[in-house]
Scaffold this motif. Sequence first.
Motif, short mmCIF file in Angstrom:
data_model
loop_
_atom_site.label_atom_id
_atom_site.label_comp_id
_atom_site.label_asym_id
_atom_site.label_seq_id
_atom_site.Cartn_x
_atom_site.Cartn_y
_atom_site.Cartn_z
N MET A 1 0.85 -1.18 0.00
CA MET A 1 0.00 0.00 0.00
C MET A 1 0.90 1.24 0.00
SD MET A 1 -2.99 1.02 2.78
CE MET A 1 -4.22 -0.16 2.33
N THR A 2 0.59 2.19 -0.87
CA THR A 2 1.40 3.42 -0.93
C THR A 2 1.10 4.33 0.25
OG1 THR A 2 -0.24 4.72 -2.15
CG2 THR A 2 1.27 3.35 -3.47
N ARG A 3 1.96 5.30 0.47
CA ARG A 3 1.76 6.27 1.54
C ARG A 3 0.41 6.97 1.38
NH1 ARG A 3 2.61 11.77 2.71
NH2 ARG A 3 3.45 12.13 4.79
N GLU A 4 0.08 7.38 0.16
CA GLU A 4 -1.18 8.07 -0.11
C GLU A 4 -2.38 7.18 0.18
OE1 GLU A 4 1.49 8.20 -2.21
OE2 GLU A 4 2.02 10.23 -1.58
N GLU A 5 -2.27 5.90 -0.17
CA GLU A 5 -3.36 4.96 0.12
C GLU A 5 -3.53 4.75 1.62
OE1 GLU A 5 -3.29 2.12 -3.88
OE2 GLU A 5 -1.83 1.76 -2.27
N LYS A 6 -2.41 4.69 2.35
CA LYS A 6 -2.48 4.55 3.80
C LYS A 6 -3.16 5.77 4.43
CE LYS A 6 1.56 1.59 4.31
NZ LYS A 6 2.95 1.49 4.78
N LEU A 7 -2.81 6.96 3.94
CA LEU A 7 -3.43 8.18 4.47
C LEU A 7 -4.92 8.23 4.13
CD1 LEU A 7 -0.63 10.81 3.83
CD2 LEU A 7 -1.43 9.97 6.04
N ALA A 8 -5.27 7.87 2.90
CA ALA A 8 -6.68 7.89 2.49
C ALA A 8 -7.51 6.90 3.31
CB ALA A 8 -6.80 7.56 1.00
N ALA A 9 -6.91 5.81 3.74
CA ALA A 9 -7.63 4.79 4.51
C ALA A 9 -7.99 5.27 5.92
CB ALA A 9 -6.79 3.52 4.60
N LEU A 10 -7.44 6.40 6.35
CA LEU A 10 -7.71 6.92 7.69
C LEU A 10 -9.07 7.61 7.80
CD1 LEU A 10 -4.24 8.56 8.49
CD2 LEU A 10 -5.03 6.25 9.04
N TYR A 11 -9.73 7.86 6.68
CA TYR A 11 -10.97 8.65 6.68
C TYR A 11 -12.18 7.79 6.36
CZ TYR A 11 -7.42 12.19 6.69
OH TYR A 11 -6.33 12.94 7.04
N GLN A 12 -13.22 7.92 7.19
CA GLN A 12 -14.44 7.13 7.03
C GLN A 12 -15.55 7.90 6.34
OE1 GLN A 12 -15.62 5.43 10.80
NE2 GLN A 12 -13.53 4.82 11.28
N SER A 25 -3.64 22.56 6.79
CA SER A 25 -3.66 21.84 8.07
C SER A 25 -3.66 20.33 7.86
CB SER A 25 -4.93 22.21 8.86
OG SER A 25 -4.93 23.56 9.20
N ILE A 26 -3.11 19.64 8.85
CA ILE A 26 -3.25 18.19 8.92
C ILE A 26 -4.71 17.93 9.27
CG2 ILE A 26 -2.61 16.13 10.23
CD1 ILE A 26 0.10 17.58 10.80
N LEU A 27 -5.33 16.95 8.63
CA LEU A 27 -6.73 16.64 8.88
C LEU A 27 -6.83 15.31 9.62
CD1 LEU A 27 -8.16 17.55 5.36
CD2 LEU A 27 -8.02 19.01 7.38
N ALA A 28 -7.40 15.34 10.82
CA ALA A 28 -7.57 14.14 11.62
C ALA A 28 -9.05 13.96 11.92
CB ALA A 28 -6.77 14.24 12.93
N GLU A 29 -9.63 12.86 11.46
CA GLU A 29 -11.06 12.62 11.61
C GLU A 29 -11.36 12.05 13.00
OE1 GLU A 29 -14.13 11.08 8.42
OE2 GLU A 29 -12.90 9.45 9.17
N ILE A 30 -12.26 12.75 13.74
CA ILE A 30 -12.67 12.26 15.06
C ILE A 30 -14.18 12.05 15.13
CG2 ILE A 30 -10.67 13.35 16.15
CD1 ILE A 30 -12.67 15.34 17.46
N ALA A 31 -14.89 12.47 14.10
CA ALA A 31 -16.34 12.29 14.00
C ALA A 31 -16.71 12.34 12.53
CB ALA A 31 -17.09 13.37 14.78
N VAL A 32 -17.88 11.84 12.19
CA VAL A 32 -18.43 12.00 10.84
C VAL A 32 -19.85 12.50 10.98
CG1 VAL A 32 -16.98 10.28 9.69
CG2 VAL A 32 -19.12 9.57 10.72
N GLN A 62 -1.39 7.94 15.16
CA GLN A 62 -0.10 7.24 15.21
C GLN A 62 0.40 6.96 13.79
OE1 GLN A 62 -0.21 3.45 17.26
NE2 GLN A 62 1.99 3.16 17.10
N THR A 63 -0.49 6.52 12.92
CA THR A 63 -0.12 6.26 11.53
C THR A 63 0.38 7.53 10.86
OG1 THR A 63 -1.68 4.42 11.35
CG2 THR A 63 -0.98 5.46 9.28
N MET A 64 -0.30 8.65 11.11
CA MET A 64 0.16 9.93 10.54
C MET A 64 1.58 10.24 11.01
SD MET A 64 -3.11 12.41 10.97
CE MET A 64 -4.70 11.98 10.32
N GLY A 65 1.85 10.00 12.29
CA GLY A 65 3.19 10.24 12.81
C GLY A 65 4.22 9.33 12.15
#
Length: 173
Positions: A1-12, A25-32, A62-65
């Motif tokens: 999995m590429t870096r971009e795919e790993k980042l895209a997988a973080l969003y629901q 800004s860095i975008l971190a999903e905590i709600a939808v 953690q994955t973002m880090g």
Amino acid sequence: MTREEKLAALYQGSTVYRPLGEEDSILAEIAVGCSWRKCAFCDFTRDPFGLIPLETVRKNIQTMGELGVKGTRVFLLGQNAFCRGADELMQIFGYLRHYLPQINEISMYARADDILRKTPEQLQTLRELGLTDSGRVQLIDHLTTIRLRWGTEGFALGVQLGVRLTAPIMKET
């Protein structure tokens, strides 16, 4: 999995909503979705509302880090991320500090009534932990006297605590 795919997988959510001023800004999903879900004109009602479990939020940050995400500002995704309890927000801020130590500013969408559900002490602690923009307080629900009171009181409390606020206000027609 590429870096971009790993980042895209973080969003629901089906759509990422962020203010124009958060483009770097860095975008971190905590709600939808939106906890209010009563504005017929608003796109925020597309996704069903839900809070991302804290452990999932932690793993995603953690994955973002681990992937070396760059930036000093984070925008917490969720059309009303501030509806989370103060203790949960403090935990999330802690995850950000641990895994992305370069972060010095945290912002998110908030409703005025969710600001008022938190004590001044909780808001001050969040401010000290990095909250710089308690979201762009969305006063887009029906502007009855009580809602307007919530808005002005929530806004005043945020300003008193040194939290930057912006408030787009839409009048019901």
